[in-house]
Each structure stands twice: as C-alpha cells, then as structure tokens.
Motif scaffolding. Structure first.
Motif, PDB file in Angstrom:
ATOM      1  N   GLU A  81     -12.523   4.255  -0.134  1.00 44.25           N
ATOM      2  CA  GLU A  81     -11.239   4.528  -1.071  1.00 44.25           C
ATOM      3  C   GLU A  81     -10.295   3.271  -0.850  1.00 44.25           C
ATOM      4  O   GLU A  81      -9.701   2.980  -2.225  1.00 44.25           O
ATOM      5  CB  GLU A  81     -10.354   5.696  -1.127  1.00 44.25           C
ATOM      6  N   PHE A  82     -10.844   2.199  -0.073  1.00 47.21           N
ATOM      7  CA  PHE A  82      -9.906   1.220   0.474  1.00 47.21           C
ATOM      8  C   PHE A  82     -11.066   0.122  -0.412  1.00 47.21           C
ATOM      9  O   PHE A  82     -10.999  -1.183  -2.129  1.00 47.21           O
ATOM     10  CB  PHE A  82      -9.336   0.367   0.791  1.00 47.21           C
ATOM     11  N   GLU A  83     -12.424   0.150  -0.191  1.00 46.48           N
ATOM     12  CA  GLU A  83     -13.873  -0.837  -0.501  1.00 46.48           C
ATOM     13  C   GLU A  83     -13.633  -0.392  -2.301  1.00 46.48           C
ATOM     14  O   GLU A  83     -13.624  -1.294  -2.854  1.00 46.48           O
ATOM     15  CB  GLU A  83     -15.035  -0.765   0.168  1.00 46.48           C
TER      16      GLU A  83
ATOM     17  N   ARG B  25      -0.960 -14.504   6.621  1.00 45.23           N
ATOM     18  CA  ARG B  25       0.548 -14.755   5.557  1.00 45.23           C
ATOM     19  C   ARG B  25       1.377 -13.221   6.336  1.00 45.23           C
ATOM     20  O   ARG B  25       2.362 -13.112   7.461  1.00 45.23           O
ATOM     21  CB  ARG B  25       0.180 -13.621   4.302  1.00 45.23           C
ATOM     22  N   ASP B  26       0.434 -12.103   6.975  1.00 48.30           N
ATOM     23  CA  ASP B  26       0.734 -11.682   8.858  1.00 48.30           C
ATOM     24  C   ASP B  26       1.320 -12.478   9.252  1.00 48.30           C
ATOM     25  O   ASP B  26       2.534 -12.226   9.850  1.00 48.30           O
ATOM     26  CB  ASP B  26       0.328 -10.361   8.997  1.00 48.30           C
TER      27      ASP B  26
ATOM     28  N   ILE C 152      -2.129  -7.491  -2.899  1.00 46.30           N
ATOM     29  CA  ILE C 152      -1.808  -6.985  -1.953  1.00 46.30           C
ATOM     30  C   ILE C 152      -1.043  -6.754  -1.156  1.00 46.30           C
ATOM     31  O   ILE C 152       0.697  -5.960  -2.438  1.00 46.30           O
ATOM     32  CB  ILE C 152      -1.284  -8.088  -1.216  1.00 46.30           C
ATOM     33  N   MET C 153      -1.072  -5.280  -1.028  1.00 42.83           N
ATOM     34  CA  MET C 153       0.245  -4.331  -0.854  1.00 42.83           C
ATOM     35  C   MET C 153       0.745  -3.702   0.636  1.00 42.83           C
ATOM     36  O   MET C 153      -0.665  -3.540   1.441  1.00 42.83           O
ATOM     37  CB  MET C 153      -0.436  -2.535  -1.359  1.00 42.83           C
ATOM     38  N   ASP C 154       1.910  -3.957   0.720  1.00 39.66           N
ATOM     39  CA  ASP C 154       2.244  -3.749   2.239  1.00 39.66           C
ATOM     40  C   ASP C 154       2.485  -2.174   2.287  1.00 39.66           C
ATOM     41  O   ASP C 154       3.295  -1.536   1.939  1.00 39.66           O
ATOM     42  CB  ASP C 154       3.071  -4.017   3.135  1.00 39.66           C
ATOM     43  N   THR C 155       1.523  -1.389   3.714  1.00 40.01           N
ATOM     44  CA  THR C 155       1.864  -0.372   3.603  1.00 40.01           C
ATOM     45  C   THR C 155       1.710  -0.534   5.714  1.00 40.01           C
ATOM     46  O   THR C 155       2.159  -1.056   6.006  1.00 40.01           O
ATOM     47  CB  THR C 155       0.084   0.191   3.662  1.00 40.01           C
ATOM     48  N   PRO C 156       2.266   1.178   5.972  1.00 46.06           N
ATOM     49  CA  PRO C 156       2.826   1.274   7.450  1.00 46.06           C
ATOM     50  C   PRO C 156       1.283   1.376   8.384  1.00 46.06           C
ATOM     51  O   PRO C 156       1.876   0.991   9.707  1.00 46.06           O
ATOM     52  CB  PRO C 156       3.075   3.309   7.341  1.00 46.06           C
ATOM     53  N   ASN C 157       0.678   1.391   7.434  1.00 45.56           N
ATOM     54  CA  ASN C 157      -0.405   0.685   8.274  1.00 45.56           C
ATOM     55  C   ASN C 157      -0.974  -0.630   8.059  1.00 45.56           C
ATOM     56  O   ASN C 157      -1.753  -1.161   8.592  1.00 45.56           O
ATOM     57  CB  ASN C 157      -1.785   1.450   8.033  1.00 45.56           C
ATOM     58  N   GLY C 158      -0.824  -1.482   7.638  1.00 45.21           N
ATOM     59  CA  GLY C 158      -0.971  -2.685   7.112  1.00 45.21           C
ATOM     60  C   GLY C 158      -0.801  -3.471   6.488  1.00 45.21           C
ATOM     61  O   GLY C 158      -0.778  -2.386   4.955  1.00 45.21           O
ATOM     62  N   ALA C 159      -0.914  -4.589   5.889  1.00 48.31           N
ATOM     63  CA  ALA C 159      -1.264  -4.796   4.475  1.00 48.31           C
ATOM     64  C   ALA C 159      -3.233  -4.707   3.786  1.00 48.31           C
ATOM     65  O   ALA C 159      -3.777  -4.477   4.623  1.00 48.31           O
ATOM     66  CB  ALA C 159      -1.159  -6.567   3.969  1.00 48.31           C
TER      67      ALA C 159
END
Length: 458
Positions: free
Chosen positions: A394-396, A417-418, A443-450
């Motif tokens: 779903e991400f790829e 960036r991190d 780019i989206m910042d999520t609880p599981n990282g960017a």
C-alpha cells in the motif's frame, strides 16, 4: 452463475459437465511480437471469470495456449535471421512478464503447438479417415461441406466469409481451410513434410489435454470466425461431438474510437500502457468495462481509472498492518451476485466504491474499533482474490514512477530530514521537504516515521 453463450446468443445458467469441475480453454497469442491490448483484454476477462468461479467454489482447470508455428513467425525469422525457437521463446517470456504485471494468474497448462505435433497429426488422420479432408499441391484441406452445422457458431452467411490468409483458388469451397501446409523445411508426417495449419492446433490440444467436450471455450471476438468456427467443425467431423458446451468471447479493443489493428498502425502494446500507469491500474481500467463490450482505449481514461483505484489503496493504506477476519456477509455476497450475472463488473465496482466510502466514514467515527478494521480488511482481501487487484504494497503503490536510483535519493533526503528534525534544525528540515516536493514527492509524518508518495499530475 449466468454466462452469455455466443453459440446460443443468450445468457444461460452455467452447469458443469462433470459435477463441480469446470474445464476452460482460452486461445492465447501467436508469439511473433509483443502482446497488445487485445491480448490484455481477453486475458483479464477470462482471468476474472476463473477467479469468480473459484470464489463460487468450483474447481477450475484452465488452459491457454501459445501458437509458436505460424506464417507470421516465419516472416519474423526471415526479417531477423533468428530461429523459430529464439523468436518464440523471447516473445513467450515477454508475454508472461506482461501477464504478471496485470496480475493474470498462470494457466494450469500452457501448451505450445510445436509440442503437440503428434496430436495434431493424429487429429488430421482422424479427419482423413472420416472423409473430411482432401489434398492439394500446397497441403491437406478440411472439407467444410462434410459438416452440416458449419457456420452455426458464428451465424455468418456464405457471402460474408473472409479468409485470414491468401486463399488457394483450387479449394473446393472458399470456406475450406488448410490443416497441414506442405513445407520441406519443417516436420515429418504421413502426409509429407510440413507444418500445421492454425485452426487445427487448438482442437488437437483440447482433445489431448481434456479428452472430452470442455465446459467453456473462450477468446476474443476476432477469433469467433474463422478460428473457432473451424475448430468446432473439425471436432464434429472427427468425433461427432461438440468441442465445447459453451463459447464465450470478449469484445474488440479500439484506440481513439478505431478498431485496434496493426494494418491501421494503431496497435497499442501492453508495454506502452505499462509505461504510463502501474499494471494493476491497466488491469482495473480494462476490466472496468463489461467483457463483451467493445472497449475504447484512452490515456486520460486510464489515468482517471488509476485515481479510482487509488481510493481503494488509500483505504488499504489506512489499515496497514491490520489482520483480516474471514470475508463473509452482505458485501461479499453482493459482489458475487453481480459477477455471477455474466461478470457484471459495473455493478461490482459500484458496490466496491460504496464499501470504500462507508468504510472510511465508519473508521472516522470509530478509529480504534479493531473488529471493524478486521472486517474491512477481509473485504479488501476478497476484492484482491476475486478481481485481481490490491496485490501491491500500500505504500509502494503510491511511489510508482520512480526508478531505484531515484528512490534511493529520496530515502537519503528523508533520512537527512529526520536527522535535521532530531537536531531541531527545522529550517533545514523544511528546505529538504521543499526539495522533495520539487522532485514530485509528497511526505507525510506518521507515528511510524515519515512516509512518502509520488505527486500525480495529469
């Protein structure tokens, strides 16, 4: 399940010849060039049929052939100075690669004509024994006058006959066709050296593999006449039975509202479509129109179709990591009901759109409801198995369009960036985000990282 039987020219209830088993034979490509959208439409249409039958609980034996000896292949040999095996192996591999990109399941058996020469010769001998053949200077011919039901499949009239290749004026009838072409460069046979005619290979392979009348013979509408008509006639004359209980045909592909044809210069290869959008998007697009309808290929429509598929992937992405329950209930039944009506894909896709919209609404209301998430994920898995989509991560999925070198650069920028954010250098982090945007990356910042994806523009 209801299917449209071309021979009967009406929808009928599919009743297997043998209990819960269904035998299907689909005519595959002549392997002298890359596969085109006509091949894709046919393959996807009957792959969908196969998947639906499996979902309904049938055991399916599915066979699709390769024509690897043909006038077109011989012409390719002359123009390229390559051997028959070199050409056919190359294009079979290319075809298999294209089918994999479209999530078309491998056939249970994929016979090649050159591997069934003995079966083809035996079939011609049987026709000869039954008085259905005659010999001319260039080959052994089938006498269509020996089949009282000739043209019953296609419904054509004599005056509408069109030969696939240049006709032999010595034939008894324009309807007659060659079974074995004399040619000293090829294979030994009781008739003399030569090679099989196109119309005999499939009927001989069906006889060898299945040994009986099959449930469904399928292929493109362009094969209805003369190919399928001639197959059916041979079977009646050889074994006094019908080759298939049912015949199914998918519609023509058009490009810019003209029938796709190499002679018109508008034959669009699968590889060209795959250069524009992911294979699943191409599949979804070609599948979105009913299999019997003529389909007009348009790049803008392909990209719009990808956006519709994106919405389903957004839901899958929202549920990333969720373990699915078993698919059951109203949604599953509604999809199977639609597809059991001669593969009514429009209704099925509309039901899927409704499910996706309702699922997102319910998740907004109950974002921590594990049972809800598990049920939705089960529905998505059912869609995957039955429609042949949602195979991708779903991400790829949202990263399509970047090669591995570009992806590596993007990941290095995200890492930088991190590190800048960790050092509280937010100005640098913002500059890197801007650089990513300029590369076409969101780019989206999520609880599981960017997480990142490609920004799509039309």
């Amino acid at each position: 399940m209801q299917i449209y039987d071309t021979a009967l020219k009406q929808k009928i209830e599919l009743k297997p010849l043998n209990s819960n088993e269904i035998n299907i034979y689909v005519c595959g490509p002549t392997v002298y060039d890359d596969a085109h959208l006509g091949h894709a439409k046919s393959s996807i249409s009957f792959d969908l049929l196969r998947r639906v039958l499996i979902a309904l609980g049938y055991r399916v034996k599915f066979v699709k052939n390769f024509t690897d000896i043909d006038d077109k292949i011989l012409a390719k040999m002359q123009s390229t100075n390559q051997t028959l095996e070199q050409i056919t192996t190359y294009y079979i591999d290319r075809y298999i690669s294209d089918m994999k990109a479209l999530n078309v399941l491998n056939a249970d058996i994929e016979p090649k004509a050159t591997c069934y020469l003995n079966s083809i010769i035996d079939y011609i001998l049987k026709l000869e024994q039954n008085g259905a053949t005659y010999k001319l200077e260039d080959g052994i011919y089938f006498d269509t006058s020996k089949d009282e039901k000739y043209l019953s499949l296609s419904g054509r009239k004599d005056e509408n006959l069109i030969a696939r290749v240049k006709s032999n004026n010595s034939k008894r009838s324009e309807k007659d066709f060659v079974l074995w072409k004399f040619d000293e460069n090829w294979y030994d046979s009781p008739f003399g050296k030569g090679r099989p005619g196109w119309h005999t290979e499939c009927v001989a392979m069906i006889s060898n593999i299945f040994g009986k009348t099959i449930d469904i013979h399928a292929g493109g509408a362009d094969l209805l006449f003369p190919h399928h008509e001639n197959e059916a006639a041979q079977c009646r004359c050889a074994y006094h039975k019908e080759l298939a209980k049912h015949w199914m045909h998918n519609g023509f592909i058009q490009v810019d509202n003209e029938k796709m044809s190499k002679s018109l210069g508008n034959s669009f290869f699968i590889k060209d479509a795959l250069a524009i959008a992911p294979g699943e998007a191409v599949r979804y697009y070609l599948m979105s129109s009913h299999y019997r309808a003529n389909f007009n290929y348009d790049i803008a429509d392909l990209l719009s179709s990808k956006k519709r598929l994106d919405k389903i992937y957004r839901l899958k992405k929202r549920l990333s990591g969720v373990e699915a329950s078993e698919a059951k209930g109203e949604f599953k039944n509604s999809i199977l009901d639609a597809l059991s009506d001669d593969l009514n894909i429009s209704v099925a896709l509309a039901k899927i759109d409704e499910m996706v919209n309702q699922a997102n609404t319910n998740l907004d209301k109950e974002p921590k409801n594990k049972a809800l998430k598990s049920t939705i994920m089960a529905n998505l898995n059912f869609i995957k198995d039955t429609l042949g989509i949602l195979y991708q991560d779903e991400f790829e999925w949202f990263q399509y369009g970047f090669d591995e070198t570009q992806k590596e650069k993007i990941m290095n920028l995200i890492k930088a960036r991190d590190e800048a954010k960790l050092a509280k250098d937010y100005k640098k982090a913002d500059l890197i985000r801007d650089e990513l945007n300029s590369l076409g990356v969101a780019i989206m910042d999520t609880p599981n990282g960017a997480k990142w994806e490609k920004i799509w523009t039309e």
